[in-house]
Motif scaffolding. Structure first.
Motif, PDB file in Angstrom:
ATOM      1  N   ASN A  37     -16.859 -13.500  13.834  1.00 16.58           N
ATOM      2  CA  ASN A  37     -17.641 -14.692  14.187  1.00 16.58           C
ATOM      3  C   ASN A  37     -16.857 -15.971  13.934  1.00 16.58           C
ATOM      4  O   ASN A  37     -16.935 -16.924  14.717  1.00 16.58           O
ATOM      5  CB  ASN A  37     -18.965 -14.704  13.411  1.00 16.58           C
ATOM      6  N   ASP A  38     -16.082 -15.998  12.839  1.00 17.05           N
ATOM      7  CA  ASP A  38     -15.225 -17.159  12.570  1.00 17.05           C
ATOM      8  C   ASP A  38     -14.247 -17.380  13.707  1.00 17.05           C
ATOM      9  O   ASP A  38     -13.996 -18.520  14.127  1.00 17.05           O
ATOM     10  CB  ASP A  38     -14.421 -16.941  11.268  1.00 17.05           C
ATOM     11  N   GLU A  47     -16.010 -18.907  16.680  1.00 15.91           N
ATOM     12  CA  GLU A  47     -16.319 -20.322  16.436  1.00 15.91           C
ATOM     13  C   GLU A  47     -15.040 -21.174  16.493  1.00 15.91           C
ATOM     14  O   GLU A  47     -15.042 -22.278  17.043  1.00 15.91           O
ATOM     15  CB  GLU A  47     -17.028 -20.475  15.080  1.00 15.91           C
ATOM     16  N   ARG A 101     -14.301 -24.305  18.993  1.00 15.27           N
ATOM     17  CA  ARG A 101     -13.897 -25.651  18.560  1.00 15.27           C
ATOM     18  C   ARG A 101     -12.565 -26.052  19.192  1.00 15.27           C
ATOM     19  O   ARG A 101     -12.357 -27.201  19.577  1.00 15.27           O
ATOM     20  CB  ARG A 101     -13.821 -25.720  17.034  1.00 15.27           C
ATOM     21  N   ARG A 103     -20.429 -19.183  21.389  1.00 14.72           N
ATOM     22  CA  ARG A 103     -21.386 -19.289  20.276  1.00 14.72           C
ATOM     23  C   ARG A 103     -22.537 -18.292  20.443  1.00 14.72           C
ATOM     24  O   ARG A 103     -23.050 -17.779  19.451  1.00 14.72           O
ATOM     25  CB  ARG A 103     -21.887 -20.729  20.146  1.00 14.72           C
TER      26      ARG A 103
END
Lengths: 428, 428
Positions: A30-31, A34, A38, A86
């Protein structure tokens, strides 16, 4: 560059990275998603610059407006990508789930664990958003990915790949978990679909000619569909209002999608009630009707002098086998559910087929006997879609019966292995 | 006889019959299985007579005793067949089950229904009991079957096929639902594995050379495994008694099976505790040990003058890749779980691998990271089997990741399709 060696290197690195991905934690995956989101937000200008080079080159080579449109990374396309990343991060992690652990008389416990497939190859054409969508789904499902987009999108895809690599590294995952094939040479595809030692499954996203060629040459299994010749059968016991609503939506909500109705089958007993209003509805939306003799007879009787305006065309045998992907519909009157099922199983493409009926037995027979990936009662074929089915995402649609069937989400990128827990038992 | 035309005819009839099988009731399928069982009991003498012709001809052609043994239909073999048919009849019918029907925001309900694959081709060698076992599983799972046994068993298989046909007809099911290919011509196999329009999956049952050849030539997907290079890893934190029990059973319970251990990996910290007693145990059972230098050093230190009696052989790189199917075992000392997992994922065949450990984290890491169809903790690899796992039956074992993985029972002969229930909804 020797393409064989280059692709073997890509494959070997992917296989290596797949080991780390298989054990990656949910948090790390998940990191990474994300971080990629970004990075795309931060580098929007640079991405559009790279994409502008692809677009300029495509225009120079004379590609048409639709092609250039698919190739272009607009602000909207970029924000859709970010949102998609996301959404995938928010999906539950399918990996590691153990199901059905049961004790056996021997004393061992047996169950199944969901695990990644390993290395997924994605072959697609001009749309660079596939790079992010496919990478996100493969990443979340713990697979390594090899992405081979169209050569016209190479600058865009390379720029996106750099951001994906950055996101993976930020989360402590191997950059090689997502690799973009950085050569326009077609031999790269030939190698990708045959290197069974490094690639576990291929997902082709693109037109029929691409997929037909891959089917011929591939040795790696594929999650794919070739045709979407979808039917709606309006049974004699249909509710007319539901029939009109379903047939309208299935044909006219979008014309170019694989789950659009291409052939309408109508029970002889209800033809006079549904064909005339449907014909008028389609005429108003500019849909060409290719009809069998019985449908023409019903329409001529019912509409009288109005039939020329309906622009009826006589259907040929070829029409029953054709996916128009256009405002064209073939129509046939059939003698009940057996004839409808026979027609669908003979001419259909095993994609999505629907019955409209109020009769429970007929509904259940249709569900069981029509041999298609999605079978529906009183609903539009257009619902055959990963998001509409609640899968949360879609990597593709499969018409095959083995492994994944129908809309394919994260689960289709995974496999189940048996786990056995014992206490030193041996077999008697 | 033109083999292409003959096989196309078989395929076409199978496809046709598969439609009737897909909608067959549970009662009709069970009736057919019981009728076949009774017909075998009744016709035992005639079956043995047909089989005697095969056996005589095989002896004449100089086939060895083991081959003749596999070919022979003894009274025991016949009663095992009959029992097998009744066991399959007693299994729950997997077909038609609908799972997970959930309402979606659009108003439709979406779930999945278990359905037959369609047409299953079985390719096997000399054992005529496969004719009945495979036909029973395919019949129960609602598939049509094309059986292609070894040419040496043709008279036996044809006699069995007649009884199967009789049982199908008695239950009102089409005789073509189970067809035996009645030609010894090898071209029939070539056609069977490439006629994708008529055959949905091939299950090859036989030796490695048969399967390797089929993999090269097949276009129809296969449920198969090629090798069973199974490992037991005895971790430093293993319980020694459990380690000895598991390692003994995994190697010596049967030597010629695909789930027998072929390589033993031992953690460096526990080698001195487990290798000497294991070596004595294997010596007493006549197992040849092929050891790496570290294992040899441990055994020489521990056993002193006794090592020559252990008959140690130096392992070569080739040993780590070899499925002996014989009383031979390769042994390697490894530096902990990472090295063990790396060795297994590199040299193994993704079939079945076990860890012996009392450490929870290591057990869970092994389960997740070893990329094999069956992964086990403190249990013998010999448990990898459809009956031991509670599947009730086994059509084969798959090392592939797509579709079926590990022991394959009725479920592996089925597929899931999406069912959608609506009330006239269209997509927004």
């Amino acid at each position: 560059m020797n393409i064989d060696d280059y692709m073997s290197g890509v494959g070997r690195r992917a296989r290596q990275a797949s080991r780390a991905m298989a054990r990656a934690t949910t948090a790390a995956k998940n990191d990474a998603l994300e971080s990629i989101a970004r990075a795309i937000e931060r580098e929007a200008a640079a991405l559009k610059e790279a994409n502008a080079r692809d677009v300029a080159s495509a225009r120079e080579k004379g590609f048409d407006a639709a092609f250039v449109d698919r190739l272009t990374l607009s602000d909207k396309a970029l924000s859709t990508m970010v949102e998609g990343l996301r959404q995938v991060a928010a999906l539950p992690d399918p990996i590691g789930e153990i199901d059905g652990l049961k004790y056996r008389p021997s004393g061992i416990q047996v169950g199944r664990m969901r695990v990644p497939l390993g290395v997924v190859g994605i072959i697609y054409e001009s749309r660079p958003n596939v790079t992010i969508d496919a990478a996100a789904l493969c990443l979340k499902s713990g697979n390594a990915t090899i992405l081979r987009g169209g050569s016209e999108a190479l600058a865009s895809n390379t720029a996106l790949a750099a951001l994906i690599g950055e996101g993976l590294a930020a989360a402590g995952l191997p950059r090689d978990a997502v690799q973009v094939v950085e050569t326009a040479d077609r031999a790269a595809v030939g190698k990708l679909i045959t290197m069974t030692e490094y690639v576990d499954v291929i997902v082709p996203r693109g037109g029929k000619s691409l997929i037909a060629r891959l089917i011929e040459e591939a040795r790696v299994p594929m999650i794919k569909h070739l045709d979407g010749i979808c039917h709606v059968y309006v049974d004699d016991r249909a509710d007319v209002a539901k029939a009109l609503a379903v047939c309208d939506n299935a044909k006219t909500q979008r014309y170019g999608t694989c789950n659009t109705m291409e052939t309408l089958l109508v029970g002889r007993g209800i033809a006079r009630a549904v064909l005339p209003p449907l014909a008028r509805l389609y005429r108003d939306k500019g849909v060409e009707l290719r009809v069998d003799a019985a449908s023409r007879a019903v329409l001529e009787t019912a509409c009288g002098g109005d039939t020329p305006a309906l622009g009826l065309v006589d259907a040929t045998e070829e029409d029953w086998r054709t996916e128009y992907l256009a405002p064209i519909l073939s129509i046939k009157v059939v003698d009940g559910i057996d004839a409808a099922i026979e027609h669908i199983n003979t001419y259909g493409s095993a994609h999505t087929d629907a019955i409209v009926t109020e009769d429970h037995d007929r509904a259940m027979r249709f569900l069981r006997e029509v041999d298609s990936a999605s079978v529906m009662v009183n609903a539009s074929t257009r619902f055959a879609d990963g998001f509409e089915y609640g899968l949360g995402a879609e990597i593709g649609i499969s018409n095959d019966k083995l492994h994944a069937r129908g809309p394919v989400g994260l689960e289709g990128l995974t496999s189940l292995k048996y786990v056995v827990l014992g206490h030193g038992e041996g077999r008697q």
